[in-house]
Design a protein around this motif. Structure first.
Motif, PDB file in Angstrom:
ATOM      1  N   ALA A  10     -45.502  31.309  18.181  1.00 38.75           N
ATOM      2  CA  ALA A  10     -44.510  32.346  18.461  1.00 38.75           C
ATOM      3  C   ALA A  10     -43.121  31.910  18.002  1.00 38.75           C
ATOM      4  N   ASP A  22     -46.113  36.667  16.467  1.00 34.48           N
ATOM      5  CA  ASP A  22     -47.153  36.170  17.389  1.00 34.48           C
ATOM      6  C   ASP A  22     -46.649  35.880  18.804  1.00 34.48           C
ATOM      7  N   VAL A  52     -48.019  40.550  14.101  1.00 32.90           N
ATOM      8  CA  VAL A  52     -49.121  39.980  14.878  1.00 32.90           C
ATOM      9  C   VAL A  52     -50.197  39.551  13.895  1.00 32.90           C
ATOM     10  N   THR A  53     -50.507  38.264  13.868  1.00 29.43           N
ATOM     11  CA  THR A  53     -51.450  37.760  12.869  1.00 29.43           C
ATOM     12  C   THR A  53     -52.905  38.014  13.230  1.00 29.43           C
ATOM     13  N   GLU A  55     -55.757  39.225  16.879  1.00 35.82           N
ATOM     14  CA  GLU A  55     -55.825  39.807  18.211  1.00 35.82           C
ATOM     15  C   GLU A  55     -56.381  38.855  19.263  1.00 35.82           C
ATOM     16  N   HIS A  59     -51.291  35.471  21.016  1.00 40.34           N
ATOM     17  CA  HIS A  59     -50.624  35.827  19.763  1.00 40.34           C
ATOM     18  C   HIS A  59     -50.248  37.300  19.672  1.00 40.34           C
ATOM     19  N   ASN A  60     -50.722  38.167  20.557  1.00 35.10           N
ATOM     20  CA  ASN A  60     -50.602  39.610  20.331  1.00 35.10           C
ATOM     21  C   ASN A  60     -49.941  40.391  21.461  1.00 35.10           C
ATOM     22  N   ILE A  62     -47.456  42.312  22.285  1.00 34.00           N
ATOM     23  CA  ILE A  62     -46.338  43.076  21.712  1.00 34.00           C
ATOM     24  C   ILE A  62     -45.410  43.614  22.798  1.00 34.00           C
ATOM     25  N   ARG A  73     -49.612  44.879  12.509  1.00 30.54           N
ATOM     26  CA  ARG A  73     -50.515  44.220  13.444  1.00 30.54           C
ATOM     27  C   ARG A  73     -51.900  43.986  12.840  1.00 30.54           C
ATOM     28  N   SER A  74     -52.210  42.750  12.571  1.00 30.20           N
ATOM     29  CA  SER A  74     -53.579  42.313  12.283  1.00 30.20           C
ATOM     30  C   SER A  74     -54.238  43.111  11.178  1.00 30.20           C
TER      31      SER A  74
END
Length: 216
Positions: A10, A22, A52-53, A55, A59-60, A62, A73-74
Motif C-alpha cells: 500500500a 493497494d 487495485v492490483t 482482489e 490489497h483491495n 477501496i 481495479r484488477s
C-alpha cells in the motif's frame, strides 16, 4: 514527489496528482489463520486515482480511500485517468498461470514526469517478454521481494535487471508487523544492492518515505 508506505503493498504517491495503490482494510481473514498483520489502519487519505492490483483483502479495500478517486481495479488494459494514460498489464499471482492465487495486475503510469510501475503481488517465476514490452521504460519500480506468494530473491532481482529502473522500492516483505513473508535480504544480496532508509522509515511503517534499494 512524496511516496508514503503504509505497509505490505500500500502506497500513497503524491505530486501534481495523488495516487493510492493497494489499500488494505480488515485483515480478519489473515489473523484467523494465525498470521500477524499489525500495520496501522489506513485513515484520512484521499486520492485522485486508486489502483487495485488484485482482489485479496490486504490489497483491495477501496472504502478506506476518500476523495472520490477514479478506480482501476484488477483488470488489464489502457485507461485514461487524471494522471493521463494508465497501462494495466495482465500477470499472475503464482507460478501456475494463476490457478493457485488468481490474477494480478501490473500498473504503469506517469506522475511529475516520472514513469512509475507497481507490480502488485507478482508471483510468476519470471517476467514474460510481452509483459516487459508492455511495461516499457521505468523510473521508479515498486516490486514485491518477500517470496512465498510472490517473487523474492534472485527472481525479483532478475526483474530489476530486465527493466533497469532508476530506483527500486521493495515491498511486500517481512517486517516487525508481519510474520508470513521473508525479509528482503535475499533480494538485496542477489541484486548486489544496499538499502537506504531514514530513521523514521525503519521504525514507523507509516513514515512518509519508503525504503529503497539502490544498485551499486
Amino acid at each position: 514527489m512524496r511516496i508514503r508506505w503504509y505497509g505490505q503493498s500500500a502506497f500513497l504517491i503524491s505530486g501534481e496528482r495523488t495516487v493510492f495503490v493497494d489499500p488494505f482494510g480488515s485483515v480478519e481473514r489473515l489473523t484467523a489463520q494465525g498470521l500477524r498483520f499489525d500495520y496501522p489502519p489506513i485513515q484520512d487519505v484521499e486520492a485522485d486515482l486508486l489502483l487495485v492490483t488484485h482482489e485479496h483483502g490486504d490489497h483491495n479495500a477501496i472504502e478506506v480511500v476518500g476523495g472520490a478517486p477514479q478506480i482501476v481495479r484488477s483488470t488489464a488494459g489502457t485507461f485514461d485517468s487524471p494522471l493521463g494514460e494508465v497501462i494495466a498489464v495482465a500477470s499472475e499471482h503464482d507460478e501456475e498461470a494463476g490457478t493457485k492465487r488468481g490474477p494480478n495486475t501490473i500498473f504503469r503510469f506517469a506522475l511529475d514526469g516520472l514513469r512509475l510501475c507497481h507490480f502488485g503481488d507478482f508471483g510468476q517465476s519470471k517476467l514474460r517478454p510481452e509483459q516487459k514490452r508492455a511495461i516499457g521504460s521505468v523510473d521508479v519500480l515498486f516490486l514485491p521481494v518477500g517470496g512465498g506468494p510472490t517473487v523474492g530473491g534472485e527472481p525479483a532481482a532478475a526483474i530489476v535487471r530486465a527493466l533497469r529502473p532508476r530506483l527500486v522500492v521493495p515491498m511486500h516483505y517481512r517486517t516487525a508487523a508481519v510474520n508470513f513473508l521473508d525479509p528482503p535480504d535475499a533480494f538485496l544480496d542477489a541484486l548486489g544492492a544496499r538499502s537506504s532508509a531514514s530513521p523514521r522509515t525503519s521504525s514507523n511503517p507509516n513514515a512518509s518515505r519508503a525504503p529503497a534499494a539502490n544498485r551499486r
